[in-house]
Design an enzyme around this catalytic site. Structure first.
Site, PDB file in Angstrom:
ATOM      1  NE  ARG A 196      44.106   3.970  78.332  1.00 54.38           N
ATOM      2  CZ  ARG A 196      44.748   5.131  78.648  1.00 54.38           C
ATOM      3  NH1 ARG A 196      44.791   6.139  77.801  1.00 54.38           N
ATOM      4  NH2 ARG A 196      45.350   5.246  79.799  1.00 54.38           N
TER       5      ARG A 196
ATOM      6  CE  LYS B 112      49.258  21.525  56.770  1.00 53.99           C
ATOM      7  NZ  LYS B 112      50.680  21.854  56.509  1.00 53.99           N
TER       8      LYS B 112
ATOM      9  CE  LYS C  54      45.802  26.586  51.786  1.00 52.16           C
ATOM     10  NZ  LYS C  54      46.126  25.295  52.402  1.00 52.16           N
TER      11      LYS C  54
ATOM     12  CD  GLU D  82      49.989  29.310  50.434  1.00 51.88           C
ATOM     13  OE1 GLU D  82      49.182  28.717  51.164  1.00 51.88           O
ATOM     14  OE2 GLU D  82      50.629  28.736  49.532  1.00 51.88           O
TER      15      GLU D  82
ATOM     16  CG  ASP E 100      53.818  28.789  51.836  1.00 47.69           C
ATOM     17  OD1 ASP E 100      53.822  28.266  52.965  1.00 47.69           O
ATOM     18  OD2 ASP E 100      53.857  28.148  50.778  1.00 47.69           O
TER      19      ASP E 100
END
Lengths: 279, 279, 279, 279, 279, 279
Positions: free
Chosen positions: A99, A134, A166, A196, A217
């Site tokens: 597993r 992320k 940002k 950004e 963005d």
């Protein structure tokens, strides 16, 4: 390909997380120590392979006598039924590690497959698919490798290996120019700077400064095209926001250099891979 | 709800993974140490919350002066725009911890939301949704909690806290009865035993032994119904294989006790959650 | 038998605890690197063996060139003078690892021996001896294995793999039924539930609920016999409190299923085992 | 008394060992977050206290809101019923930490009590009771402190803070003098050297060299007395082997400086200590 | 020589510190997996070798197929151009481990070389050079070994393996005698006691107590000579303060037993060592 | 400035390395728990401060009741006698933490001071001083911060945050162009690429490729001047090799952008800093 030294701690922790305090109650009770088995790691769906080293280490950390013979390499495409590797040796350890091996292999191959799908969607354009921060906590290095295996490029690996300015930074600095200037004074000559921007006005302001890349963005394809024209090769252009299989072709067609997707690491479904008994 | 003691190592490791060796280059260069900020943690999509403690710890481990005030609790349903928590304090640490906090919160809320969706699909029947061991390496404890937050139940947490006898075990033992007997001799009185069966013949054989649960592997709803009749309440019945939002209603209607899904932990998309600046 | 993967961290930490910062001052100064030795691991007292893997790992982690050949297996009974294993190779590492190897082997064999003594005292009855959570911090997994090696059964391994409702829980819940109900709603289908009762009235109340086991706390043999009659096979019965070599026969004769002892892990004397030089 | 910094890792690991992956299933299900409790840590037997810091940390690491008020100090003697500390705060965390706190406190107090018993047996003589390296793996620092709390002295803490030359070393070196000489050339001016001897002939040879202490291994009281006369204060004399409550008085009467016992750390029974609910 | 078990954690951590999250970007991109290389570890300056095991482990942890053949041993003197070891195997891993191997080897050889220089300066006198606790955090055990390799002796390894009473302790105790007495009551028979004195009056007071060594703090050579006469062999005498290549000869000539230097560990320049490609 | 989260593991490990198993024998025996002290952290030499957070954490991890009040900040210049911080609270913990605090503070201030000295030597030119990867294993992040505190810039932090192509890479790739091309295909848009060249011919070849920086290895000032002219601002130019206080002015005068020094991290002497008792 990362050296085992870097992968082993993750695989070891994953095995121990599954074994808990009492180990594999079922296999310890049922499988005699001297029973051997031969298993094949088989793709159940079409996709791209990543994480074979993790699978190999899962088996071999559990029992060094288990032989893991890769038939494919990370980055290879697979069709359903493709044999990715053979696993041979003591059955008990094999069942105990199964597993953990699959959890890592399926997840990383899922990231590679999702990346490859976006790459395919951008085909014919210069735009490269890249990832974001992320990622799954604890698995960033492995997931970033999976993005490479899928044909993508890596964005920065953390807060410390590149600068990304940002909106919040700009607001606190009191303006885009101030933010960029503060950073340029602080970082060394081997750190790239990306900024950004939400609007073309910001982009125009940015073009007067010397930075390495701009992140557009959530712009519309039309705005992106205009941005590409404004930049005219003076820095790398990354498109971000609302990236999906559906939107990538149109975005790639705008001429941006990079299309970054959080989805390929935070929400890609796994690639279904199983273990089949041979004999 | 797990005590912070159990969560902190995961959050700490996630922060350090993102900070790397040089820390947050961007915020350190741009954000003065004495600038404060107020942010709201806001749901961008409809779903179920999980992981608020992780988010809180991410901010507070980075800077203990950051105040994190939860407006909701794990397990609460949210609509887009819902404020889940307020974060107030020094801006620099807040920006450095933001991605780690969201990576954990979005992922765990994604698991809770996927679980809740399956739970909703089973409504009106006694069947409960439960998870598997197909979890993210390193995050099993947190993802299992997220399943609870989504209204599901937990399957075993590892190889060591319950017995699950599968086809490979049965083959090696030389039969279902032999496998069960070996286990019953080995494990203590607080360990439950579940057996996976593929056919109703196996189920019939299993009913002669004393085990706690049966896992019906990839059976059709018709077979499941028959299995439910055969078991007649003598043990818990878990349905597994091809579980999705589409199939759950029909499976739940067969009268099984549990429907287990790997998808809710290995492939659930994240719940989109963001940080918005206040005033 | 646990895989080395699970044992190694404990043995490694034990060796490093003994080696400190400067290592084995005595052997480094006196024993040349090329001197070999042959030692026998010899029981000095009668008992039951447990922890041979720990002893093997202690020597081999210190110096992989040391060969450790087990002559017996965990769970075997030994008489004074019995050779449990041979250790051959570089003498320096052997002397440095000796105490760590013996500390683990003596302690675990002590637990196995104490367990076996209680098991022998219960012979002729169905009652099995089991352990508790009163184990040595850091060594729970190993001590629980030693209990198995001594012929006992394992109680739960921690707070998380089974439910044990005690008097404090009942008091806070406002009653036995409320406590059981809260738990039944919360835990999954693979978690067993045991309840501690002090009186037969509580036992009667418990019999109306569906739990897996009852712990009779500090009851007299007469009360135990009555409890056995009341339960009549509907759940497992564990006797606890004042368990000793003297009391076990009478308690076992009451017909209880399990007799749990903290003494076998928290206060069992070690089994005396030494290393003897050969030729 | 060791600083918390040194104790905390042991206590933290012990708590996590007990909490496993799912935490305290029972208390989480039954005990509401806002219920408080007051408990007393109470001795059930006569003995000497050690490990109060461990108990305090167990509760406070689980929930920092729990107040632990020591009524006694490590090293204090207790009679049955003596209240050692009060514990007040959220009940859930208290119940989750209880076993870990007691496992440490009972074991360490057991070591202190066993030490104190030997100390009492040697009363009236100059001989001090000291420990060995036969400690529980992972707990050496704490058990050595418990020996101090019981009125004993500490032998070396590991292989690296003092030299102890044993028979194997002497055999390999080709003689006692050679062994001592090699060590004297190698170690610094802050390392003491002790040599184990079996015979008075060896002792005579040793007296010609400059070492700090001699360990009389398994000698009869008569031989010890002779050894004391021979040494005549020129180095510390440690008696070892067959040390028990029964033999200590006679051994102490021989005039040796130290009596070392492995039993006080490897086989001392715990001191029975419990938690009682208040009001 | 320390066993690998003690060195490996430091080397492993050093490699991972350098590899970060993405590994060796340059070598992974450029060096094919099947290219081999042969390198020589070559001294660029005159000095004394220390740390060969660290260098070996750095290469072999990165890739176990790399063969490291030492041509010299720790403690050997080298001239510029001397080949210390050969490294052969896969080139990629070799390049990835190179800097870590050299960082450890150069630093430890630097410590050994600085020590050897002081030892040479004291030649002709009985005074031995020894180190202090002014070592690099995390590297104390390795640096203390390097001091031995350079011909020096080790001072205590930490706060816990010997007693050193300094001015602050004396002030708090209310006098030298009180300080010494408190310590003598507390520590075991294998702990040496050294006391730091600033004046000959203090030394005279100290001579009435039984301690093992005295540290003469920042005394002039004339005072040291007087101290040596006063002590007259009754305890070890350590000179400390303003120790340098220039001052050592005069200090050694005073007749002190030990000259301790922080400089050899906290400020010694590295020994320049490089890797040269062979054929 | 790095967050405490990143520094604490290093300081904690350093304290535990010094405390060993038995803790501070001397202070525990002599200093009563209730004695307070006030100390000043005082520079003994002229230099630049770095590592105040480490010193603060050393005291506060040992005893949270110790107050550490910084009078200066990292990066400040100090003259001999300057008070850098006040430390007030329980004396025992203060004495136990003193050496660890100073070991870190002196070393990091030594790095900052060495950097500042080179920075001063380059004054009047645009050249910035930067560091290398020749740092102390385990302390890279802190030493890189110390370089910033000294007025320098940071080179890459590891093998993974920037590309540096050296002679070995070029040889294996079969040429400079091939090496650069392989890297450009592999790395993302936020990774800078630097190439080491030995000759002006190589530099000419490099100018045809698009890389971010060139490292001039061991070139004479005359060659450097020529290189500066050839590059003409098209990429950053780093001078490396034979960097010292003596050579920096001439090298800086050539017009290079960066002068990198391994000496500032691998061989800088510590800055002498002590603790003085107040009243």
């Amino acid at each position: 390909m990362l050296p085992d030294l870097m992968i082993e701690p993750v695989v070891r922790a994953a095995l121990l997380e599954d074994l808990g305090r009492a180990g594999d109650l079922t296999s310890q009770a049922i499988v005699p120590a001297d029973v051997s088995a031969r298993l094949a790691v088989v793709a159940r769906k079409k996709g791209v392979v990543s994480g074979l080293s993790c699978a190999r280490l899962a088996f071999q950390l559990l029992d060094p006598r288990i032989a893991f013979t890769a038939r494919l390499a990370d980055g290879d495409a697979v069709e359903p039924g493709a044999v990715m590797a053979l696993v041979e040796g003591p059955a008990r350890g094999m069942l105990s590690a199964e597993r953990t091996a699959l959890n890592l292999l399926c997840r990383l191959s899922g990231v590679a497959t999702a990346t490859a799908d976006l790459v395919a969607a951008a085909r014919g354009h210069k735009a490269r698919i890249c990832c974001t921060r992320k990622t799954t906590p604890g698995l960033r290095a492995l997931e970033k490798q999976a993005v490479l295996d899928g044909g993508g490029l890596n964005h920065r690996f953390g807060l410390d290996d590149a600068v990304l300015i940002k909106d919040n930074h700009i607001a606190i600095a009191g303006g885009l120019r101030q933010a960029v200037t503060r950073v340029q004074r602080a970082v060394g000559h081997l750190v790239k700077i990306e900024v950004e921007v939400d609007t073309l006005e910001q982009l125009a302001e940015l073009l007067e400064l010397r930075v390495d890349a701009v992140l557009l963005d959530n712009m519309s394809p039309a705005m992106m095209r205009e941005a590409v024209a404004m930049v005219n090769g003076r820095m790398a252009i990354e498109a971000s926001g609302r990236i999906s299989l559906e939107t990538v072709p149109e975005i790639a067609a705008t001429g941006v250099d990079l299309i970054s997707s959080g989805w390929i690491t935070h929400s890609a479904p796994i690639l279904d891979i199983g273990l089949d008994a041979l004999d």
